[in-house]
Scaffold this active site. Structure first.
Site, PDB file in Angstrom:
ATOM      1  N   HIS A   1      -6.029  -5.342  40.282  1.00  0.00           N
ATOM      2  CA  HIS A   1      -5.413  -4.055  39.919  1.00  0.00           C
ATOM      3  C   HIS A   1      -3.924  -4.187  39.612  1.00  0.00           C
ATOM      4  O   HIS A   1      -3.300  -3.206  39.167  1.00  0.00           O
ATOM      5  CB  HIS A   1      -5.602  -3.032  41.035  1.00  0.00           C
ATOM      6  CG  HIS A   1      -7.023  -2.619  41.241  1.00  0.00           C
ATOM      7  ND1 HIS A   1      -7.818  -2.156  40.226  1.00  0.00           N
ATOM      8  CD2 HIS A   1      -7.795  -2.600  42.375  1.00  0.00           C
ATOM      9  CE1 HIS A   1      -9.026  -1.881  40.694  1.00  0.00           C
ATOM     10  NE2 HIS A   1      -9.039  -2.143  41.995  1.00  0.00           N
TER      11      HIS A   1
ATOM     12  N   ASP B   1     -16.075  -6.809  39.950  1.00  0.00           N
ATOM     13  CA  ASP B   1     -15.749  -5.918  41.056  1.00  0.00           C
ATOM     14  C   ASP B   1     -16.267  -4.519  40.720  1.00  0.00           C
ATOM     15  O   ASP B   1     -16.410  -4.158  39.544  1.00  0.00           O
ATOM     16  CB  ASP B   1     -14.231  -5.890  41.242  1.00  0.00           C
ATOM     17  CG  ASP B   1     -13.794  -5.203  42.518  1.00  0.00           C
ATOM     18  OD1 ASP B   1     -13.532  -5.895  43.500  1.00  0.00           O
ATOM     19  OD2 ASP B   1     -13.719  -3.955  42.504  1.00  0.00           O
TER      20      ASP B   1
ATOM     21  N   HIS C   1     -14.693  -1.876  40.918  1.00  0.00           N
ATOM     22  CA  HIS C   1     -13.609  -1.117  40.291  1.00  0.00           C
ATOM     23  C   HIS C   1     -13.106  -1.837  39.046  1.00  0.00           C
ATOM     24  O   HIS C   1     -13.113  -3.059  38.969  1.00  0.00           O
ATOM     25  CB  HIS C   1     -12.463  -0.930  41.289  1.00  0.00           C
ATOM     26  CG  HIS C   1     -12.910  -0.325  42.581  1.00  0.00           C
ATOM     27  ND1 HIS C   1     -13.276  -1.098  43.675  1.00  0.00           N
ATOM     28  CD2 HIS C   1     -13.078   0.969  42.958  1.00  0.00           C
ATOM     29  CE1 HIS C   1     -13.653  -0.302  44.666  1.00  0.00           C
ATOM     30  NE2 HIS C   1     -13.538   0.957  44.251  1.00  0.00           N
TER      31      HIS C   1
ATOM     32  N   ASP D   1     -17.861  -5.604  46.480  1.00  0.00           N
ATOM     33  CA  ASP D   1     -17.963  -4.176  46.804  1.00  0.00           C
ATOM     34  C   ASP D   1     -19.029  -3.471  45.972  1.00  0.00           C
ATOM     35  O   ASP D   1     -19.158  -2.248  46.019  1.00  0.00           O
ATOM     36  CB  ASP D   1     -16.614  -3.481  46.642  1.00  0.00           C
ATOM     37  CG  ASP D   1     -15.900  -3.860  45.356  1.00  0.00           C
ATOM     38  OD1 ASP D   1     -16.490  -4.583  44.530  1.00  0.00           O
ATOM     39  OD2 ASP D   1     -14.740  -3.437  45.176  1.00  0.00           O
TER      40      ASP D   1
END
Length: 579
Positions: free
Chosen positions: A394, A428, A430, A517
């Protein structure tokens, strides 16, 4: 400190520079060498079939890119033999083990290719063949070095017959069987010797001379000279299994210093410990300690003002104190607040990623791990895993967030991109907004992300399908946002779309941002992947057969994170090295 890496071609500036430095070493160390033989090295790398050999160049270079030594190896796939053209350290290099490291690397390469052995020429250590006492001592030292590895002159032949009667210093033909049992048959040796003389020395040796030398190989099998200098040669080859059959594992050994003990902070040290315990139950990994890298690597993808701010604010915070951004003064960037903690909003994309005294130290060590793992791919490993926290995908050019401070995967991709095109696959839950922003206008790094749709998943503002890149990078960013609830089969369907895009790109290296995740029950996700799904994901990625670096990102359900990691890497290894 130096690393050894293989140069495949001269298409990229970093490789052209390394080749030029190797050529200069040849000129310095072998002044009598034909200049044309030196100049044709790039052509040998580009067009192996034209010259009858596959040419392999390894360079030993320091962190500044200075070549301190090199080895040039030729391989004949039909006769299955390797020929060592040159091996040399730079004139200014003394000691340091560069010659030994290069030769061991060459032996591993030859063994991996399936060679029956390595042939090369060495000047004689016999006073009857070398009249110069100084040169004789140099020849003895050289043959002593190779004898340590079981490489010995072939005897009972006319190979060392001078081209002109009375010539001094005719070379021996030395053979290194690479620790393999048995020696070459007469017919094998004759075919190989003919290939060496015709292809390497055909412009010097007459057909009659070549035939005379070939016919002189009458022993079946060939005979090697008894050892003179070493009582017990190291005949075994150090197995390349560590590089080609195992996964290099680089762990952030300082991650635990970044332990935020506040309620709800899920990015905790137990994640790494749990994964490590699960991986130790396999025999797939080779632990490699992280190396230290200069801070200049950080600014290859991150803005200098952000790097300096992050370092400064962390250094000034008291021990045990965490500060969270709560003011975002982006409307007046020319007049930042005086207080560093308040200024955090200039650089942060959320309110739950803390700054503290150890964040810089842990994040910088994560970068060191990712760069170490990237370098290991350059040194010959097929698979490498940077098991790090804090994560990084990120982190954008001048922004942190999502528990991420520096973009480990992007920094690794940046390093690798100097050696060939790179694809980043972010799996991931996200969106990998950091990689997207950093490489959005570039065509040499393809960024692919499979993630929860930004309608409902962090970071909410990026990851849409129509974000395809800009300028030169148009078409080199590929987002696959998925629904809030998906099955393992649906995920695999999306993965295959991503892999097809990567195959079309034809990268030299693959960087995988591994988020665990996506698992069922993860507190930050909504999907339901199980252990078997992670194995299938790993196997599909491994089947690309690319040198692959995996960088750890998210994954916060500690009850299953270890099992899922183990299954992913089992699949990756099977796909890459078995399937």
């Amino acid at each position: 400190m130096f690393r050894i890496r293989r140069i495949y071609d001269d298409l990229r500036p970093i490789n052209r520079d390394a080749i030029a430095q190797a050529q200069q070493i040849l000129r310095d160390q072998f002044p009598d060498l034909n200049p044309a033989d030196i100049e044709k090295i790039p052509e040998l790398l580009r067009n192996p079939l034209k010259h009858g050999f596959r040419t392999i160049l390894h360079v030993a270079e320091n962190q500044r890119g200075q070549v301190r030594g090199f080895a040039l190896l030729s391989y004949d796939a039909e006769l299955r033999f390797a020929y060592l053209d040159y091996i040399s350290a730079a004139r200014t290099t003394t000691g340091g083990g560069i010659g030994g490291a290069l030769y061991e690397h060459v032996r591993e390469e030859a063994r991996e290719l399936g060679a029956v052995g390595i042939f090369f020429e060495c000047l004689p250590d016999d006073a009857a063949l070398c009249r110069d006492e100084k040169i004789l001592k140099q020849n003895q030292a050289r043959l002593r070095f190779y004898e340590k590895y079981g490489a010995l002159p072939i005897i009972g032949t006319a190979y060392e017959t001078p081209l002109k009667p009375g010539d001094d210093n005719p070379p021996y033909l030395v053979f290194d069987p690479l620790g393999q049992p048995g020696l070459l048959s007469r017919d094998q040796a004759r075919a190989i010797v003919r290939a060496i003389l015709e292809r390497r020395y055909g412009h010097l040796c007459s057909p009659g001379y070549i035939q005379m030398v070939v016919d002189s190989f009458g022993d079946d099998p060939i005979r090697l000279r008894p050892t003179r200098y070493v009582k017990k040669p190291q005949t075994a080859v150090l197995s390349r299994e560590a590089r080609t059959r195992r996964i290099a594992l680089v762990v952030n050994d300082r991650h635990a210093i970044h332990h935020v003990r506040e309620r709800g902070y899920v990015e905790s040290p137990v994640r790494i410990r749990t994964i490590l315990r699960a991986l130790e139950a396999t025999s797939l990994f080779e632990a490699v300690p992280p190396r230290e890298y200069s801070e200049r690597f950080l600014t290859s993808v991150h803005a200098p003002d952000y790097v300096q701010y992050f370092k400064r604010v962390c250094r000034n915070l008291p021990e045990g104190k965490s500060v969270y951004p709560y003011v975002f003064p982006i409307r007046n960037a020319a007049r930042p607040p005086v207080e560093l903690a308040v200024r955090a909003g200039y650089f942060c994309i959320d309110t739950f990623t803390p700054l503290n005294r150890n964040a810089w130290l842990a994040a910088k060590r994560s970068v060191d791990c990712a760069l170490t793992a990237a370098d290991l791919l350059l040194e010959g490993y097929r698979l490498a895993y940077a098991l790090v926290r804090p994560p990084g995908h990120h982190a954008e050019r001048r922004a942190f967030g999502g528990f991420c401070y520096f973009n480990n995967a992007a920094l690794a991709a940046q390093l690798l991109s100097a050696h060939g095109p790179v694809a980043i696959l972010d799996i991931d839950y996200h969106h990998g907004n950091g990689q997207q922003v950093i490489f959005y206008e570039r065509a040499d790094v393809l960024t692919v992300s499979i993630h929860g749709h930004p309608r409902f998943a962090y970071p909410y503002f990026s990851g849409f399908e129509d974000e395809a890149g800009e300028g030169e990078g148009r078409g080199f960013n590929f987002n696959l946002p998925l629904a809030e609830q998906i099955s393992g089969d649906q995920y695999l369907e999306a993965l295959h779309k991503a892999l097809k895009r990567i195959v079309r790109f034809r990268p030299a290296y693959l960087v995988v941002s591994l988020g665990l995740d996506t698992a069922k029950g993860d507190p930050t996700g909504t999907w339901s992947l199980a252990a078997r799904d992670f194995e299938r994901v790993g196997r599909a990625i491994g089947a690309l057969k690319l040198p692959t670096l995996v960088v750890q990102e998210g994954g916060y359900r500690n009850r299953v994170i270890g099992t899922n990691a183990r299954n992913f890497f089992t699949g990756l290894w099977q796909g890459a090295l078995r399937g």
